[in-house]
Motif scaffolding. Structure first.
Motif, PDB file in Angstrom:
ATOM      1  N   ARG A 114       0.831  -1.204   0.000  1.00 27.46           N
ATOM      2  CA  ARG A 114       0.000   0.000   0.000  1.00 27.46           C
ATOM      3  C   ARG A 114       0.870   1.261   0.000  1.00 27.46           C
ATOM      4  NH1 ARG A 114      -2.382  -2.738   4.364  1.00 27.46           N
ATOM      5  NH2 ARG A 114      -1.977  -0.962   5.756  1.00 27.46           N
ATOM      6  N   VAL A 115       1.944   1.229   0.754  1.00 26.77           N
ATOM      7  CA  VAL A 115       2.855   2.382   0.780  1.00 26.77           C
ATOM      8  C   VAL A 115       3.525   2.553  -0.580  1.00 26.77           C
ATOM      9  CG1 VAL A 115       4.985   3.295   1.791  1.00 26.77           C
ATOM     10  CG2 VAL A 115       3.237   2.268   3.263  1.00 26.77           C
ATOM     11  N   ALA A 116       3.915   1.447  -1.206  1.00 28.66           N
ATOM     12  CA  ALA A 116       4.555   1.518  -2.518  1.00 28.66           C
ATOM     13  C   ALA A 116       3.621   2.127  -3.563  1.00 28.66           C
ATOM     14  CB  ALA A 116       5.010   0.127  -2.961  1.00 28.66           C
ATOM     15  N   ILE A 117       2.330   1.844  -3.454  1.00 31.56           N
ATOM     16  CA  ILE A 117       1.357   2.428  -4.383  1.00 31.56           C
ATOM     17  C   ILE A 117       1.340   3.952  -4.246  1.00 31.56           C
ATOM     18  CG2 ILE A 117      -1.117   2.613  -4.878  1.00 31.56           C
ATOM     19  CD1 ILE A 117      -1.361  -0.337  -4.178  1.00 31.56           C
ATOM     20  N   VAL A 118       1.373   4.440  -3.003  1.00 31.48           N
ATOM     21  CA  VAL A 118       1.391   5.884  -2.780  1.00 31.48           C
ATOM     22  C   VAL A 118       2.674   6.491  -3.330  1.00 31.48           C
ATOM     23  CG1 VAL A 118       1.368   7.694  -1.031  1.00 31.48           C
ATOM     24  CG2 VAL A 118      -0.100   5.689  -0.758  1.00 31.48           C
ATOM     25  N   VAL A 119       3.796   5.814  -3.123  1.00 30.90           N
ATOM     26  CA  VAL A 119       5.071   6.328  -3.629  1.00 30.90           C
ATOM     27  C   VAL A 119       5.049   6.422  -5.144  1.00 30.90           C
ATOM     28  CG1 VAL A 119       7.557   5.876  -3.798  1.00 30.90           C
ATOM     29  CG2 VAL A 119       6.362   5.476  -1.638  1.00 30.90           C
TER      30      VAL A 119
ATOM     31  N   VAL B 294       0.581   9.105   4.448  1.00 31.48           N
ATOM     32  CA  VAL B 294       1.636   9.773   5.213  1.00 31.48           C
ATOM     33  C   VAL B 294       2.930   8.970   5.156  1.00 31.48           C
ATOM     34  CG1 VAL B 294       2.344  10.528   7.513  1.00 31.48           C
ATOM     35  CG2 VAL B 294       0.019  10.971   6.717  1.00 31.48           C
ATOM     36  N   LEU B 295       2.828   7.640   5.305  1.00 31.68           N
ATOM     37  CA  LEU B 295       4.020   6.801   5.220  1.00 31.68           C
ATOM     38  C   LEU B 295       4.608   6.834   3.804  1.00 31.68           C
ATOM     39  CD1 LEU B 295       2.913   3.691   7.315  1.00 31.68           C
ATOM     40  CD2 LEU B 295       4.528   5.487   7.977  1.00 31.68           C
TER      41      LEU B 295
ATOM     42  N   GLY C  61      -8.243   4.164  -2.744  1.00 30.08           N
ATOM     43  CA  GLY C  61      -8.386   3.192  -1.666  1.00 30.08           C
ATOM     44  C   GLY C  61      -7.294   3.210  -0.623  1.00 30.08           C
ATOM     45  N   SER C  62      -6.337   4.114  -0.722  1.00 24.51           N
ATOM     46  CA  SER C  62      -5.295   4.205   0.290  1.00 24.51           C
ATOM     47  C   SER C  62      -5.859   4.854   1.555  1.00 24.51           C
ATOM     48  CB  SER C  62      -4.105   5.023  -0.223  1.00 24.51           C
ATOM     49  OG  SER C  62      -3.509   4.417  -1.354  1.00 24.51           O
ATOM     50  N   THR C  63      -5.317   4.475   2.686  1.00 22.81           N
ATOM     51  CA  THR C  63      -5.715   5.112   3.934  1.00 22.81           C
ATOM     52  C   THR C  63      -4.840   6.338   4.184  1.00 22.81           C
ATOM     53  OG1 THR C  63      -4.167   3.832   5.293  1.00 22.81           O
ATOM     54  CG2 THR C  63      -6.339   2.859   4.847  1.00 22.81           C
ATOM     55  N   ARG C  64      -5.252   7.127   5.155  1.00 20.87           N
ATOM     56  CA  ARG C  64      -4.453   8.308   5.501  1.00 20.87           C
ATOM     57  C   ARG C  64      -3.079   7.917   6.020  1.00 20.87           C
ATOM     58  NH1 ARG C  64      -9.578   8.931   5.672  1.00 20.87           N
ATOM     59  NH2 ARG C  64     -10.608  10.933   5.257  1.00 20.87           N
TER      60      ARG C  64
ATOM     61  N   GLN D 289      -2.118  17.734  -4.214  1.00 21.65           N
ATOM     62  CA  GLN D 289      -2.618  17.069  -5.411  1.00 21.65           C
ATOM     63  C   GLN D 289      -2.818  15.571  -5.227  1.00 21.65           C
ATOM     64  OE1 GLN D 289       0.182  18.098  -8.495  1.00 21.65           O
ATOM     65  NE2 GLN D 289      -0.254  20.288  -8.371  1.00 21.65           N
ATOM     66  N   ALA D 290      -1.923  14.921  -4.500  1.00 19.41           N
ATOM     67  CA  ALA D 290      -1.958  13.459  -4.431  1.00 19.41           C
ATOM     68  C   ALA D 290      -2.830  12.927  -3.293  1.00 19.41           C
ATOM     69  CB  ALA D 290      -0.529  12.912  -4.275  1.00 19.41           C
ATOM     70  N   PHE D 291      -3.055  13.719  -2.249  1.00 18.77           N
ATOM     71  CA  PHE D 291      -3.835  13.213  -1.116  1.00 18.77           C
ATOM     72  C   PHE D 291      -5.250  12.780  -1.519  1.00 18.77           C
ATOM     73  CE2 PHE D 291      -6.701  14.078   2.522  1.00 18.77           C
ATOM     74  CZ  PHE D 291      -6.244  13.091   3.376  1.00 18.77           C
ATOM     75  N   PRO D 292      -6.026  13.623  -2.205  1.00 19.53           N
ATOM     76  CA  PRO D 292      -7.366  13.161  -2.593  1.00 19.53           C
ATOM     77  C   PRO D 292      -7.325  12.009  -3.583  1.00 19.53           C
ATOM     78  CG  PRO D 292      -6.875  15.298  -3.573  1.00 19.53           C
ATOM     79  CD  PRO D 292      -5.790  15.030  -2.585  1.00 19.53           C
ATOM     80  N   LEU D 293      -6.307  11.977  -4.460  1.00 22.23           N
ATOM     81  CA  LEU D 293      -6.195  10.868  -5.406  1.00 22.23           C
ATOM     82  C   LEU D 293      -5.902   9.560  -4.682  1.00 22.23           C
ATOM     83  CD1 LEU D 293      -4.138  12.491  -8.323  1.00 22.23           C
ATOM     84  CD2 LEU D 293      -6.544  11.834  -8.345  1.00 22.23           C
ATOM     85  N   ALA D 294      -4.985   9.630  -3.722  1.00 24.66           N
ATOM     86  CA  ALA D 294      -4.633   8.412  -2.991  1.00 24.66           C
ATOM     87  C   ALA D 294      -5.825   7.843  -2.243  1.00 24.66           C
ATOM     88  CB  ALA D 294      -3.487   8.719  -2.016  1.00 24.66           C
TER      89      ALA D 294
END
Length: 255
Positions: free
Chosen positions: A20-25, A108-109, A101-104, A92-97
């Motif tokens: 999940r963290v890798a997806i955000v990265v 952050v991580l 389906g990513s959690t808050r 820009q990325a927070f609402p997209l993440a």
């Protein structure tokens, strides 16, 4: 008589945290122009302009003249630019993440990993450039763009550590600033910057009232450049904590 086998039940096991963290990265690196190409391009242009200007100046004075060497702080723009990158990335990325389906916590991580990767990469770049600059005698014309006597003319690891600490500080300030805007918009920004100005002026007034400027200066002299910079890790940690606390209650509609 034929028998049918019932299909195996679908498993709804959550994805591992690392995935999940890798997806955000990957989401944050989706547009490398913002975080990589543009700052490197600007840095290259500023460097070439400085080289050209100092080359012209250097050619007009004798080698033993007062301006036989030049030190430039243009590279500091890179640290400030990373603060801007942090602000843009969170906004820009927070609402997209969250929409993907990513959690808050994942966000952050993931942003922390994103900031650490960039901080390490740019720190390596600056140290490598400073070593090359020193080895060539200031690119052959005595010009110091990546080095200064206080920060870089020591062990390479000191320059790397100082650069890494500074990048992480600017990333954390940008993340905290952006999280305030995501949660409370313009009103939150006014209160945020107003509070910082109040704290800065109040702190300076308190030190003046106590007559402690001498002790403050003595502390920084005792700690040295790297030791003084290490104290900024407290500010960095507080900014990351503030970003997490604020974003955990923010919603995509607010971003």
């Amino acid at each position: 008589m034929t028998t049918t086998t019932a299909p195996a039940p679908l498993t709804l096991a959550p994805r591992p945290l690392s995935t999940r963290v890798a997806i955000v990265v990957r989401l944050l690196f989706a547009n490398p122009w913002t975080a990589i190409y543009t700052p490197l391009l600007i840095l290259g242009v500023v460097f070439l302009m400085n080289m050209a200007i100092w080359g012209i100046v250097r050619a007009s004075i004798p080698p033993e003249g007062e301006m036989d060497a030049s030190i430039n702080g243009g590279v500091l723009f890179l640290f400030i630019y990373m603060l801007v990158v942090a602000v843009q990335s969170v906004n820009q990325a927070f609402p997209l993440a969250l929409g993907y389906g990513s959690t808050r916590r994942d966000f952050v991580l993931g942003f922390g990993v994103f900031a650490l990767i960039l901080s390490l990469g740019y720190s390596v770049l600056l140290v490598a450039a400073s070593l090359l600059e020193r080895a060539t005698g200031g690119w052959g014309i005595g010009h110091s763009f990546f080095t200064t006597d206080e920060l870089w003319r020591a062990e390479w690891w000191e320059g790397f550590t100082l650069s890494l600490i500074a990048f992480l500080l600017f990333f954390s300030i940008g993340a905290a600033t952006a999280s305030v805007y995501v949660r409370w918009k313009a009103l939150g920004m006014y209160a945020f910057w107003g509070g910082l100005v109040f704290l800065g002026i109040g702190g300076a007034a308190l030190v003046t009232l106590l007559g402690a400027w001498g002790q403050v200066g003595a502390f920084f002299v005792w700690a040295g450049v790297l030791g003084s910079a290490a104290w900024s890790l407290i500010i960095t940690a507080l900014c990351w904590l503030a970003a997490w606390v604020i974003l955990r209650r923010a919603t995509p509609s607010q971003g």
